[in-house]
Enzyme design. Structure first.
Site, PDB file in Angstrom:
ATOM      1  N   GLU A  41       0.980   4.288   1.356  1.00  0.00           N
ATOM      2  CA  GLU A  41       0.961   5.218   3.005  1.00  0.00           C
ATOM      3  C   GLU A  41       2.373   3.695   3.345  1.00  0.00           C
ATOM      4  OE1 GLU A  41      -1.616   4.196   1.998  1.00  0.00           O
ATOM      5  OE2 GLU A  41      -3.006   4.883   3.274  1.00  0.00           O
ATOM      6  N   ARG A  80       8.965   2.804   4.766  1.00  0.00           N
ATOM      7  CA  ARG A  80       9.996   1.931   4.415  1.00  0.00           C
ATOM      8  C   ARG A  80      10.584   3.176   3.186  1.00  0.00           C
ATOM      9  NH1 ARG A  80       8.601  -3.056   5.890  1.00  0.00           N
ATOM     10  NH2 ARG A  80      10.268  -3.903   5.210  1.00  0.00           N
ATOM     11  N   HIS A 125       0.870  -1.379  -0.301  1.00  0.00           N
ATOM     12  CA  HIS A 125      -0.020   0.097  -0.098  1.00  0.00           C
ATOM     13  C   HIS A 125       0.819   1.310  -0.024  1.00  0.00           C
ATOM     14  CE1 HIS A 125      -4.328  -1.108   1.313  1.00  0.00           C
ATOM     15  NE2 HIS A 125      -3.526  -2.529   0.528  1.00  0.00           N
TER      16      HIS A 125
END
Lengths: 153, 291
Positions: free
Chosen positions: A90, A95, A88
């Site tokens: 976000e 990351r 996803h």
């Protein structure tokens, strides 16, 4: 320079994404069905007084952009940590941001060129963001879980 | 950081079933209930928790994650901006309320109304060209738009964008989870093992001892302060998942998080795969095999 506004953070992010090649962006499928996705970004902004030379005088620096709406089913999780479980927007944005922090810290420690936003404290032996730098999360649509709820009220 | 936690345990958790996580949208009205992706209950179950829950936990733990917390001061979110909040057709909004108020209130509740931290949610009307609403408006003749199967990560400071499909870079490379590491080109730089390698690389540069035989799980759990904070909001993985969940998951090693003490952590009920997915070393071996 005017102080940072929410709109300038969104604009800087969308401009950065717009400049990317088509590969990896939603398209129109062969059967004519158009695709959509969600975009998220983490940007850093500098305090008024220090639009540094390292960031070419800009106050908004988009650090990490992610797009995506897919996750791996539980049955497909890898034992060796070699695929990304949650893709996803976000999650990818965060990351990518952490990858950037790791890269900048490594550059600082090696004395290589860096963006000037990460500092090393030799006493505590820890890194930190430079004082006054703020972190902004932008998500192009209400996060999963919120939008459905508002609309189903 | 402790400041942020103090108010958290006061928030009750309404549970979707007897042991925790609520699948998809079911039970969202339960205040504080956590939800797993995807929202559609007819798609294969995943244990990835919904993004609003993840964002809420970053607002407490910081963005840097467990590994980097050992070398980096926490990086907290200062602002959250949300787009795509176009107004629905007339009649949907109750009298005395505005669409914007409703959305802001809902977003704040879901993101950190449950936890302190961020300065506030701001809405933006600037449209993302590939959002569902924008695509719908520009292709209204071609039928319902569909979600893109491709994900993308662009970190300008790290060079070219990475296209991610099924969790792998470079497209169609997905294979059944196995005991051989994916080829270099197919591993995303955002995968656990690549993040771990970058972290160990940094440790080496600042002349800290690096233990090559440590697993990802072990390295993450060296971050004691971070793990304690995580426990405070999520609990510890201690209980088996509910029967309903067990029936949907591929093996029995998934656990549900619960609190240790009397007060329930705000995000108890998280389902974790745990060590099974974190027992690899930086060389790409499972700990047992590597010995």
């Amino acid at each position: 320079m005017a102080s940072v506004t929410a709109e300038s953070v969104v604009e800087a992010t969308l401009k950065s994404y717009a400049a990317l090649p088509k590969h990896g962006k939603p398209s129109v499928r062969d059967n004519g069905v158009p695709e959509w996705t969600i975009l998220a970004s983490i940007s850093l902004t500098l305090p008024d007084a220090c639009s540094s030379t390292a960031t070419n005088g800009t106050q908004v620096v988009p650090i990490s952009i992610g797009t995506g709406v897919k996750v791996l089913p539980a049955a497909r999780l890898p034992p060796l940590g070699d695929t990304v479980h949650d893709c996803h927007a976000e999650v990818l944005a965060r990351r990518g941001f952490v990858r950037w922090l790791l890269d900048q810290a490594t550059r600082v420690a090696r004395g290589e060129e860096h963006a000037g936003l990460v500092l090393w404290d030799a006493e505590t032996k820890r890194f930190s963001l430079a004082p006054g730098v703020q972190a902004w999360l932008y998500v192009s649509a209400l996060p999963v879980g919120v939008a459905q709820h508002v609309l189903s009220c | 950081m402790a400041e942020a936690f103090r108010s958290a345990p006061e928030i009750g958790l309404a549970r979707g079933d007897d042991t925790g996580a609520v699948r998809g949208r079911n039970g969202y009205e339960n205040y504080g209930a956590i939800r797993t992706k995807p929202g559609r209950t007819d798609s294969p179950p995943s244990i990835s928790f919904s993004c609003s829950d993840k964002i809420a936990s970053w607002s407490v733990l910081g963005l840097q994650g467990a590994l980097l917390s050992q070398l980096f001061e926490p990086v907290y979110l200062d602002h959250i901006l949300v787009g795509g909040v176009e107004e629905p057709p007339a009649g949907v909004i109750p009298a005395g309320s505005t669409w914007e108020n409703m959305v802001t209130a809902e977003a704040e509740r879901a993101l950190w109304g449950r936890l302190d931290g961020v300065k506030g949610v701001k809405l933006t009307t600037t449209a993302f060209p590939f959002s569902k609403t924008t695509v719908l408006a520009s292709h209204h003749e071609s039928g319902a738009p569909s979600t893109s199967t491709v994900s993308l990560s662009f970190v300008p400071g790290l060079g070219k964008a990475e296209v991610i499909i099924n969790g792998c870079a470079q497209g169609s490379g997905w294979k059944a989870p196995g005991h051989t590491l994916l080829k270099d080109k197919m591993r995303s730089r955002l995968s656990k093992i690549e993040m771990m390698r970058a972290f160990l690389g940094l440790k080496q540069v600042i002349a800290q001892q690096v233990d090559d035989s440590a697993t990802y799980f072990e390295l993450k759990h060296q971050a004691e302060a971070y793990q304690l904070a995580k426990e405070a909001i999520r609990g510890i993985p201690s209980e088996p998942v509910s029967l309903a969940w067990a029936a949907m998951l591929p093996h029995k090693e998934f656990n549900t998080t619960t609190g240790r003490g009397e007060s329930e952590p705000p995000f108890a009920g998280w389902i974790v795969g745990g060590q099974r997915y974190e027992s690899f070393t930086c060389a790409g071996f499972l700990k047992d095999e590597g010995r």
